[in-house]
Design a protein around this motif. Sequence first.
Motif, PDB file in Angstrom:
ATOM      1  N   GLY A 124      18.844 -12.409  13.120  1.00 24.08           N
ATOM      2  CA  GLY A 124      20.092 -12.127  13.757  1.00 24.08           C
ATOM      3  C   GLY A 124      19.695 -11.700  15.452  1.00 24.08           C
ATOM      4  N   PRO A 125      20.827 -11.807  16.038  1.00 27.70           N
ATOM      5  CA  PRO A 125      20.497 -11.663  17.525  1.00 27.70           C
ATOM      6  C   PRO A 125      19.953 -10.539  17.870  1.00 27.70           C
ATOM      7  CG  PRO A 125      22.921 -11.489  17.115  1.00 27.70           C
ATOM      8  CD  PRO A 125      22.282 -11.837  15.805  1.00 27.70           C
ATOM      9  N   GLY A 152      20.993 -11.416   7.204  1.00 28.21           N
ATOM     10  CA  GLY A 152      21.340 -11.940   8.526  1.00 28.21           C
ATOM     11  C   GLY A 152      22.194 -10.563   8.835  1.00 28.21           C
ATOM     12  N   LEU A 153      21.799  -9.789  10.060  1.00 28.95           N
ATOM     13  CA  LEU A 153      22.528  -8.963  10.695  1.00 28.95           C
ATOM     14  C   LEU A 153      23.236  -9.267  11.929  1.00 28.95           C
ATOM     15  CD1 LEU A 153      20.421  -7.301   8.861  1.00 28.95           C
ATOM     16  CD2 LEU A 153      20.505  -5.486  10.707  1.00 28.95           C
ATOM     17  N   ARG A 154      24.526  -8.725  12.033  1.00 28.48           N
ATOM     18  CA  ARG A 154      25.096  -8.903  13.253  1.00 28.48           C
ATOM     19  C   ARG A 154      25.785  -7.474  13.843  1.00 28.48           C
ATOM     20  NH1 ARG A 154      29.071 -14.029  15.219  1.00 28.48           N
ATOM     21  NH2 ARG A 154      29.408 -13.146  17.514  1.00 28.48           N
ATOM     22  N   ALA A 155      25.569  -7.251  14.921  1.00 28.24           N
ATOM     23  CA  ALA A 155      26.274  -5.896  15.209  1.00 28.24           C
ATOM     24  C   ALA A 155      26.147  -4.772  14.303  1.00 28.24           C
ATOM     25  CB  ALA A 155      27.583  -5.928  15.555  1.00 28.24           C
ATOM     26  N   THR A 204      26.561 -19.809  12.214  1.00 27.80           N
ATOM     27  CA  THR A 204      27.542 -19.466  13.135  1.00 27.80           C
ATOM     28  C   THR A 204      28.180 -17.698  12.980  1.00 27.80           C
ATOM     29  OG1 THR A 204      28.014 -21.632  13.172  1.00 27.80           O
ATOM     30  CG2 THR A 204      29.859 -19.664  14.031  1.00 27.80           C
ATOM     31  N   THR A 205      28.074 -17.439  11.860  1.00 31.15           N
ATOM     32  CA  THR A 205      28.367 -16.079  11.396  1.00 31.15           C
ATOM     33  C   THR A 205      27.579 -15.076  11.818  1.00 31.15           C
ATOM     34  OG1 THR A 205      29.705 -16.827   9.369  1.00 31.15           O
ATOM     35  CG2 THR A 205      29.151 -14.377   9.604  1.00 31.15           C
ATOM     36  N   ILE A 206      26.396 -15.635  11.813  1.00 33.56           N
ATOM     37  CA  ILE A 206      25.296 -14.467  12.377  1.00 33.56           C
ATOM     38  C   ILE A 206      24.832 -14.444  13.912  1.00 33.56           C
ATOM     39  CG2 ILE A 206      22.864 -13.978  12.364  1.00 33.56           C
ATOM     40  CD1 ILE A 206      22.877 -15.200   9.276  1.00 33.56           C
TER      41      ILE A 206
END
Length: 281
Positions: free
Chosen positions: A35-36, A218-221, A239-241
Amino acid sequence: MLTLSQVTKRYPTGDRALTDIDLTLPAGQVMALIGPSGAGKSTLIRCVNRLVEPTSGSIRLGDTELTRLSGRELRRARRAMGMIFQEYALVDRLTVMENVLSGRLGQVGFWRSFLRRYPADAVTEAFRLLERVGLPHAIDKRADALSGGQRQRVGIARALLQDPQLLLVDEPTASLDPKTSRQIMRLIRELCAERELGAIINIHDVALARQFADRIAGLRAGEIVFDGRPEALDAETLTTIYGEENWGEEEWDTQGQAADEASSSSVEPATRLSLATGGAS
């Protein structure tokens, strides 16, 4: 087995680092967290061993509810969780052997560790582990004389000397070149298989995650937006991640060669792809 149920981390400002995280990690499974930056990967790992206090939720390792522990009980539970750090966390003035033996600090008591009087079985196991991670020749070297890959191998041996039930690994390849990164990830995977150890690896390099992990989350926010097998990690999921980008398959082959050659693992995937293509979309 590690089980996280509805784990949330909220800071005094009201910002949430993690929201309702549900994960189950069986013994022997290697799971990569991707993840970002700021997605909550490091926070999640640190909530497991309580270096960061979760605001709510349940974290269980086997039959032990980790969130209810404090003091001596928490210190005892941490012995079952080996931690491998991005920046190695070695004591530079100590030798390789002394750094590995520090993995037993929580078990031998203050004075024995201060006087460096470790039990014979700990010393024997340290020798064996250094042989296994490929550093038998470096036993008496100071840690500050080692390369990055060697330092990470010392960190792995130190974590395993605890005889843990679980490995928590925070960006183990962030400061390493592509070849060494693959060697370190391969070593972690092999050791987990040999010892039936579960592992959670926070990693920025998606290609390495796909190559060496059994499972990817995958983590996002602060939320899990993907949890599945590496082969299910397609362009739409990336793209979702990470957000919109030209996720060409050539950049994410299972051997990780294209992505590794694009740049170092410390750069986020979206930025890495842009650099590799000269900024073209």
